[in-house]
Design an enzyme around this catalytic site. Structure first.
Site, short mmCIF file in Angstrom:
data_model
loop_
_atom_site.label_atom_id
_atom_site.label_comp_id
_atom_site.label_asym_id
_atom_site.label_seq_id
_atom_site.Cartn_x
_atom_site.Cartn_y
_atom_site.Cartn_z
N GLY A 46 0.81 -1.21 0.00
CA GLY A 46 0.00 0.00 0.00
C GLY A 46 0.85 1.26 0.00
N ALA A 63 2.90 2.81 -5.21
CA ALA A 63 2.66 1.86 -6.31
C ALA A 63 1.37 1.07 -6.07
CB ALA A 63 3.84 0.92 -6.43
N LYS A 107 4.71 22.27 -10.70
CA LYS A 107 6.10 22.09 -11.13
C LYS A 107 6.17 22.28 -12.65
CE LYS A 107 9.61 18.49 -11.51
NZ LYS A 107 9.94 17.08 -11.29
N VAL A 144 2.11 -10.44 4.99
CA VAL A 144 2.20 -11.71 4.26
C VAL A 144 3.41 -12.47 4.80
CG1 VAL A 144 2.65 -12.76 2.00
CG2 VAL A 144 1.11 -10.81 2.19
N ILE A 204 7.32 7.59 -10.07
CA ILE A 204 5.86 7.56 -10.07
C ILE A 204 5.36 7.39 -11.51
CG2 ILE A 204 3.79 8.98 -9.60
CD1 ILE A 204 5.24 9.86 -6.99
C1 LIG Z 1 15.48 8.75 -2.02
C2 LIG Z 1 14.28 8.56 -2.87
C3 LIG Z 1 13.64 9.66 -3.42
C4 LIG Z 1 12.54 9.49 -4.24
N1 LIG Z 1 11.95 10.58 -4.83
C5 LIG Z 1 10.99 10.39 -5.74
C6 LIG Z 1 10.40 11.48 -6.43
O1 LIG Z 1 10.69 12.65 -6.16
N2 LIG Z 1 9.48 11.22 -7.37
C7 LIG Z 1 9.09 9.95 -7.69
O2 LIG Z 1 8.29 9.76 -8.62
N3 LIG Z 1 9.57 8.92 -6.99
C8 LIG Z 1 10.51 9.09 -6.05
N4 LIG Z 1 11.01 8.03 -5.38
C9 LIG Z 1 10.45 6.70 -5.60
C10 LIG Z 1 9.21 6.52 -4.78
O3 LIG Z 1 9.48 6.69 -3.40
C11 LIG Z 1 8.67 5.12 -5.01
O4 LIG Z 1 8.62 4.84 -6.38
C12 LIG Z 1 7.28 5.03 -4.48
O5 LIG Z 1 7.25 5.40 -3.14
C13 LIG Z 1 6.72 3.65 -4.65
O6 LIG Z 1 7.12 2.79 -3.66
P1 LIG Z 1 6.42 1.39 -3.61
O7 LIG Z 1 4.96 1.58 -3.43
O8 LIG Z 1 6.88 0.57 -4.77
O9 LIG Z 1 7.09 0.72 -2.32
P2 LIG Z 1 6.88 1.05 -0.75
O10 LIG Z 1 6.58 2.48 -0.51
O11 LIG Z 1 8.09 0.48 -0.09
O12 LIG Z 1 5.62 0.21 -0.32
C14 LIG Z 1 5.71 -1.17 -0.09
C15 LIG Z 1 4.40 -1.66 0.48
O13 LIG Z 1 4.46 -3.07 0.55
C16 LIG Z 1 3.97 -3.48 1.82
N5 LIG Z 1 4.60 -4.76 2.14
C17 LIG Z 1 5.88 -5.15 1.92
N6 LIG Z 1 6.05 -6.41 2.36
C18 LIG Z 1 4.86 -6.81 2.86
C19 LIG Z 1 4.40 -8.02 3.48
N7 LIG Z 1 5.21 -9.05 3.70
N8 LIG Z 1 3.11 -8.08 3.87
C20 LIG Z 1 2.25 -7.03 3.70
N9 LIG Z 1 2.64 -5.88 3.11
C21 LIG Z 1 3.93 -5.78 2.73
C22 LIG Z 1 4.36 -2.37 2.77
O14 LIG Z 1 3.58 -2.37 3.92
C23 LIG Z 1 4.09 -1.15 1.89
O15 LIG Z 1 2.71 -0.81 1.99
C24 LIG Z 1 12.07 8.18 -4.51
C25 LIG Z 1 12.67 7.08 -3.91
C26 LIG Z 1 13.77 7.26 -3.10
C27 LIG Z 1 14.43 6.04 -2.50
#
Ligand SMILES: Cc1cc2nc3c(=O)[nH]c(=O)nc-3n(C[C@H](O)[C@H](O)[C@H](O)COP(=O)(O)OP(=O)(O)OC[C@H]3O[C@@H](n4cnc5c(N)ncnc54)[C@H](O)[C@@H]3O)c2cc1C
Length: 500
Positions: free
Chosen positions: A12, A15, A78, A185, A346
């Site tokens: 959640g 992504a 932006k 999970v 994003i």
């Molecule tokens: C330093 C940095 C700066 C960034 N700046 C930007 C930016 O300016 N613009 C941009 O577009 N992107 C940026 N990003 C990228 C952006 O942060 C990510 O693409 C975005 O947050 C998506 O993350 P995610 O949802 O894939 O993963 P996460 O945010 O890590 O979410 C993972 C989810 O999976 C769940 N999960 C994992 N394992 C389990 C399990 N076993 N059981 C149940 N749930 C589980 C967690 O609870 C969580 O809800 C940046 C990233 C970094 C590292």
């Protein structure tokens, strides 16, 4: 048996909720049901504050009202990114979300500008970009609807709190029928015959079965990487930064409609203005400086006092060998990560989920559909990768190992050819779809100081005098329109003030 496909979204973060919202916005109740599992205990990466203009298409497609979304995510507008000290120290250029000038006699504007600039004093290329001028003046307005108007040649994106954006999309998705399941999970069960993911077992003992699993589990890549064993392809040799330290600071008096990225000894520092605070971070190579040194450098480079504790994150540039394997599709960090220099993460989430919708399978996916999906995602990743490498490779700094390494490193052939073509005659490849359009490449080539040796012969069709007239007319029109715009801050106050 139901014909509807059941899609389980694991995660959640941005992504997970973008995926759920897109599926819910266009497909639920008719072709699929969606369950999203997230664990508050694990949490999200929670950075991600800057976007690119494609996000507006995503929101519009879902029917999200812009002022409401902006109010709730404390967003600002932006119009581009300012790169400070990237070409060499003491320089600044803006990569605008918009074009430079207009074609003259069918030939690109920059070719005419180059022809004049080689022989005469002319204003810099960025003087002919509406978006750059609005950025430098700290102004904002929507692009004009009349596409031929001088103030129509740009688009815009947002700076927002990505955590609040995910929250907003959660409400949206739940209203549209997505079921949210809190829980961790602890086991992933696969079918012994097909190897497909069959179900996810939660700590509570509950089992969630699905036809497709969208892996949004973050860097861990629990389904695609850990369970299905899809390997990670590292691009660290091209994109050496592998760490970031992030901190929020007080909202400043300086409230510009652009992101600032300042090159430093071991990487670069971002500054992202939101309505209620400023996001800051130092992206760096841990081979060159330690986390402590990076934190000290970040804190000493802030424009306003810090209001949160600095947080360090580790990552590696690269992507999974394929984004879709069997019945599992990785979206977001579980599929790959390219550092945030051009705010593309994003966008990569958005494109992953939109392509999935475009190729929406039945209960069992045709292998050709999977291949096509992977081809589309690979293309996007490679293009973003090349564009990012360009910023590092075309530097003329001599103050650290990182910058010297980047100048000399062998870049991917796809990028090397682009740089050579631009360097010879200012030519820029135009993609039919996807990132990045020619003005973006032009902005970075020129901003980093790559001046083409020659111009296209066709510029000779018009006289230098006519080009000079066109340039001065255009500049005057841009200056006039920018002067009439509201300050960015006043515009936000009238359109989407946070907390209302
Ligand atoms: C330093 C940095 C700066 C960034 N700046 C930007 C930016 O300016 N613009 C941009 O577009 N992107 C940026 N990003 C990228 C952006 O942060 C990510 O693409 C975005 O947050 C998506 O993350 P995610 O949802 O894939 O993963 P996460 O945010 O890590 O979410 C993972 C989810 O999976 C769940 N999960 C994992 N394992 C389990 C399990 N076993 N059981 C149940 N749930 C589980 C967690 O609870 C969580 O809800 C940046 C990233 C970094 C590292």
């Amino acid at each position: 048996m139901s014909k509807k496909i059941k899609i389980v979204v694991l995660g959640g973060g941005t992504a997970g909720w973008m995926s759920a919202a897109a599926l819910a916005g266009v497909a639920t109740d008719k072709v699929c049901e969606v369950v999203l599992i997230e664990s508050e205990e694990i949490g999200t990466v929670g950075v991600g504050e800057a976007t690119i203009p494609a996000i507006k298409e995503f929101n519009d497609r879902l029917g999200i009202p812009e002022p409401e979304m902006m109010r709730k995510t404390r967003a600002t507008f932006k119009l581009g990114i300012e790169f400070v000290d990237w070409g060499e120290k003491g320089t600044s250029y803006i990569h605008p979300f918009g074009t430079y000038g207009k074609t003259i006699a069918g030939t690109d504007f920059h070719q005419h500008w180059l022809r004049l600039a080689k022989a005469h004093q002319v204003p810099p290329l960025e003087a002919f970009s509406f978006a750059v001028n609005a950025c430098r003046a700290g102004k904002f307005d929507f692009p004009a609807e009349n596409k031929t108007a001088v103030n129509a040649a740009y688009s815009y994106a947002y700076h927002f709190d990505a955590g609040l954006y995910a929250r907003y999309l959660r409400d949206f998705s739940e209203r549209k029928g997505v079921k949210r399941q809190e829980g961790k999970v602890v086991q992933v069960q696969t079918s012994p015959d097909s190897g497909h993911v069959h179900s996810l077992l939660l700590e509570s003992g509950e089992k969630i079965i699905g036809d497709y699993f969208i892996d949004c589990s973050g860097f861990r890549s629990l389904l695609l990487g850990e369970t299905l064993g899809v390997s990670f392809e590292s691009w660290k040799h091209w994109l050496a930064c592998d760490s970031a330290v992030a901190v929020a600071s007080e909202r400043g008096a300086f409230f510009p409609p652009y992101t600032r990225a300042t090159a430093k000894g071991a990487g670069w520092q971002w500054r992202i203005p939101l309505q209620h605070r400023t996001g800051n971070g130092y992206v760096y190579s841990s081979d060159i400086i330690s986390n402590d040194e990076a934190t000290i450098s970040l804190l000493s480079g802030l424009d306003e006092p810090a209001i949160t504790e600095p947080r360090t994150l580790r990552f590696e540039a690269g992507k999974r060998a394929c984004a879709w394997d069997k019945n599992c599709i990785a979206v977001g960090l579980s599929g790959g990560f390219l550092e945030p220099l051009e705010s593309t993460s994003i966008y990569l989430i958005q494109i992953a989920i939109i392509n999935f919708l475009k190729l929406m399978p039945g209960k069992v996916a045709d292998p050709r559909v999977i291949r096509e999906y992977n081809r589309l995602i690979d293309l996007e990743y490679e293009r973003v990768r090349d564009f990012l490498i360009l910023h590092y490779h075309l530097n003329r700094r001599d103050d650290s190992v990182l910058w010297r390494y980047c100048q000399r490193m062998a870049v991917p052939d796809s990028l090397r050819e682009k740089i050579e073509l631009f360097g010879r005659r200012g030519y820029i490849e135009q993609y039919r779809h996807g990132l990045f359009a020619p003005p973006s490449w032009l902005g970075v080539y020129m901003g980093q100081g790559l001046m083409p040796e020659n111009v296209e012969p066709l510029v000779g069709v018009v006289t230098e005098e006519r080009v000079r007239d066109e340039l001065s007319g255009l500049k005057a029109a841009i200056d006039r329109k920018v002067a009439q715009m509201q300050d960015h801050e006043a515009f936000i106050a009238g359109y989407c003030p946070a907390g209302t």
